[in-house]
Scaffold this active site. Structure first.
Site, PDB file in Angstrom:
ATOM      1  N   HIS A 126       4.455   7.379  -8.730  1.00 35.48           N
ATOM      2  CA  HIS A 126       3.303   8.241  -8.464  1.00 35.48           C
ATOM      3  C   HIS A 126       2.443   8.466  -9.709  1.00 35.48           C
ATOM      4  O   HIS A 126       1.330   8.966  -9.606  1.00 35.48           O
ATOM      5  CB  HIS A 126       3.777   9.563  -7.861  1.00 35.48           C
ATOM      6  CG  HIS A 126       4.255   9.389  -6.444  1.00 35.48           C
ATOM      7  ND1 HIS A 126       4.493  10.435  -5.591  1.00 35.48           N
ATOM      8  CD2 HIS A 126       4.518   8.265  -5.729  1.00 35.48           C
ATOM      9  CE1 HIS A 126       4.905   9.971  -4.419  1.00 35.48           C
ATOM     10  NE2 HIS A 126       4.931   8.654  -4.475  1.00 35.48           N
TER      11      HIS A 126
ATOM     12  N   SER B 135       0.685   3.563  -5.706  1.00 27.94           N
ATOM     13  CA  SER B 135       1.321   2.385  -5.117  1.00 27.94           C
ATOM     14  C   SER B 135       0.457   1.143  -5.247  1.00 27.94           C
ATOM     15  O   SER B 135      -0.771   1.228  -5.304  1.00 27.94           O
ATOM     16  CB  SER B 135       1.571   2.640  -3.632  1.00 27.94           C
ATOM     17  OG  SER B 135       2.381   3.762  -3.454  1.00 27.94           O
TER      18      SER B 135
ATOM     19  N   LYS C   7       3.565   6.021  10.588  1.00 24.64           N
ATOM     20  CA  LYS C   7       3.879   4.596  10.485  1.00 24.64           C
ATOM     21  C   LYS C   7       5.357   4.380  10.151  1.00 24.64           C
ATOM     22  O   LYS C   7       6.038   3.563  10.772  1.00 24.64           O
ATOM     23  CB  LYS C   7       2.989   3.971   9.405  1.00 24.64           C
ATOM     24  CG  LYS C   7       3.018   2.468   9.413  1.00 24.64           C
ATOM     25  CD  LYS C   7       1.772   1.914   8.755  1.00 24.64           C
ATOM     26  CE  LYS C   7       1.706   0.426   8.911  1.00 24.64           C
ATOM     27  NZ  LYS C   7       0.371  -0.105   8.789  1.00 24.64           N
ATOM     28  N   ASP C   8       5.849   5.147   9.164  1.00 26.61           N
ATOM     29  CA  ASP C   8       7.259   4.998   8.770  1.00 26.61           C
ATOM     30  C   ASP C   8       8.198   5.389   9.905  1.00 26.61           C
ATOM     31  O   ASP C   8       9.295   4.844  10.033  1.00 26.61           O
ATOM     32  CB  ASP C   8       7.576   5.854   7.535  1.00 26.61           C
ATOM     33  CG  ASP C   8       6.956   5.279   6.257  1.00 26.61           C
ATOM     34  OD1 ASP C   8       6.253   4.260   6.356  1.00 26.61           O
ATOM     35  OD2 ASP C   8       7.180   5.852   5.184  1.00 26.61           O
TER      36      ASP C   8
ATOM     37  N   GLU D  42      32.536  -7.389   0.500  1.00 22.41           N
ATOM     38  CA  GLU D  42      31.624  -7.038   1.593  1.00 22.41           C
ATOM     39  C   GLU D  42      30.400  -7.964   1.571  1.00 22.41           C
ATOM     40  O   GLU D  42      30.024  -8.488   0.511  1.00 22.41           O
ATOM     41  CB  GLU D  42      31.178  -5.582   1.438  1.00 22.41           C
ATOM     42  CG  GLU D  42      32.274  -4.577   1.716  1.00 22.41           C
ATOM     43  CD  GLU D  42      32.540  -4.382   3.198  1.00 22.41           C
ATOM     44  OE1 GLU D  42      33.312  -5.196   3.763  1.00 22.41           O
ATOM     45  OE2 GLU D  42      31.992  -3.443   3.790  1.00 22.41           O
TER      46      GLU D  42
END
Ligand code: HEM
Length: 413
Positions: A233, A237, A259-260, A303
């Site tokens: 920030h 972005s 949107k997210d 894994e």
């Protein structure tokens, strides 16, 4: 309003001073909504509500918030699991079975935590691949990227020690293989391994300290994630065009929450399908066998989310160089802002670089497959070729292609 700025809906809401003799502002006042703009809380408003985001962000920019949600799920489910888990070699395996069978909703907590870990890695890998594709690591966001690389390393460490806790066969033998890697350190290697174990084998002291650290590290990750976002920030972005982002910004809330949210819903549907219909598909069956120091499993397989790293480690015949190569993956990733020389940031405008990028992504997948295979012909040789390409992508192709493209551009001009 010019396209270069926007005004937060609350920005004009100011709290008037109290009139003489007046003790409180009237309750019904619409101005109470301005609480979020009080000095102590403005940090929340500035960073998770009003934060000016480029208007052209795609769904690819949703993986950051989703990674935060994953971390929240792991911490919350982990705290409840820890209420019923016992970090002792004689009781750990049984306490996990107790969680699965006797604790109300315990099966859900455990499957949420185990599958959630795998999903967390998938989300973060997509987040990293997005950053690599769009050149989000380039200046001025180097610190965001370096912090991200450290986060990834600590995530892997946290997941590795978490996998030891159920004290199944893979827990014990996976821990033995990986901690023994420290023996390659010149001179003091063996002493370091004994120190890590707290004894002469992976035993009760090891399990206890792994539990303690597995509880602690997610909070370190949370702190680092806050720093990661603070660093982002500071400059704002990147965006899919890779151009200067200041031209057209909208507040994070409500635009990118909506949107997210789409990604969050899809994520929860898929995660629920795994938890409810195939909860063990991502794990290894051998971890349902209690740890037995007298019997080594035929194949020790980590894994799925660390398989590519494991493949790099095993593709180099020398143990010390194998460990150096595995750590080198993180160094190459973290050094990306300085390895990239092209002036055009987004690969959407660099078709040749995009082709090399997708080959690198395919290489990472294939390395994952090799990591699950025994170290023998032809897997060994395939793994070596893939490892060579993986490093060449970061250390040779990326810097030289950028330099070459820029030279062509200069000639055009
Ligand atoms: C716990 C893990 C992580 C969390 C919670 C997290 C969180 C976030 C959030 C919320 C954002 C802003 C939204 C977005 O652009 O997606 C972001 C951006 C970013 N993250 Fe992460 N992140 C994590 C791991 C990583 C890793 C491992 C890397 C790379 C090595 C990374 C690199 C970046 C970059 C470069 C940006 C800026 C993207 C842009 O502006 O285009 N992050 N992160």
């Amino acid at each position: 309003m010019t396209p270069y700025e926007y005004t937060h809906p609350l920005a004009s809401t100011s709290v008037e001073p109290l009139a003489a003799g007046q003790k409180y502002l009237p309750h019904a006042s619409g101005k109470r909504a301005a609480l979020i703009r009080q000095p102590m809380l403005t940090v929340i408003d500035d960073h998770v509500s009003s934060y000016p985001s480029p208007s052209n962000l795609t769904y690819m920019w949703g993986f950051g918030s989703l990674a935060g949600i994953c971390l929240g799920i792991q911490i919350a489910s982990g705290i409840f699991l820890a209420m019923h888990y016992t970090p002792h070699v004689d009781l750990a395996f049984a306490s996990v079975e107790h969680i699965m069978r006797d604790v109300q909703g315990g099966w859900f907590l455990r499957y949420l935590h185990a599958n959630g870990a795998g999903f967390f890695f998938i989300v973060v890998y997509l987040h990293v691949l997005r950053g690599l594709y769009y050149g989000s690591y380039s200046q001025p966001r180097e610190l965001v990227w370096v912090l991200g690389s450290v986060i990834l390393l600590i995530m892997i460490l946290t997941a590795f020690i978490g996998y030891v806790l159920p004290w199944g066969q893979m827990s014990l033998w996976g821990a033995t293989v990986i901690t023994s890697l420290a023996s390659v350190i010149p001179v003091v290697g063996n002493d370091v391994v004994t120190w890590l174990w707290g004894g002469f084998s992976v035993d009760n002291a090891t399990l206890n300290r792994f539990f303690s650290l597995h509880y602690l590290l997610p909070f370190v990750l949370a702190g680092l994630s806050i720093l990661h976002i603070a660093a982002l920030h500071q400059y704002g972005s990147n965006n899919p065009l890779g151009t200067h982002s200041g031209t057209d910004k909208v507040p994070l809330y409500p635009h990118f929450y909506v949107k997210d949210l789409v990604a969050w819903v899809v994520f929860f549907i898929v995660l629920s399908m795994f938890i409810h219909y195939m909860p063990n598909v991502l794990g290894h069956a051998d971890n349902y066998i209690p740890a037995n120091p007298l019997s080594t499993p035929a194949h020790i397989v980590p894994e799925f989310y660390v398989l590519p790293f494991y493949a790099v480690l095993r593709s180099i015949p020398d143990k010390l160089l194998g460990v150096v190569a595995m750590m080198g993956v993180f160094v190459c990733l973290g050094a990306m802002p300085w390895l990239q020389t092209a002036r055009i940031r987004s690969l959407a405008f660099r078709p040749l670089a995009a082709a090399f990028y997708w080959t690198m992504v395919a290489t990472a997948f294939l390395l994952g497959w090799i990591g699950a295979m025994p170290v023998e012909t032809p897997y060994l040789e395939i793994g070596q070729l893939l490892t060579a390409y993986f490093f060449a992508y970061f250390l040779v192709i990326t810097p030289f292609l950028g330099w070459f493209e820029d030279a062509l551009l200069r000639e055009e001009a």
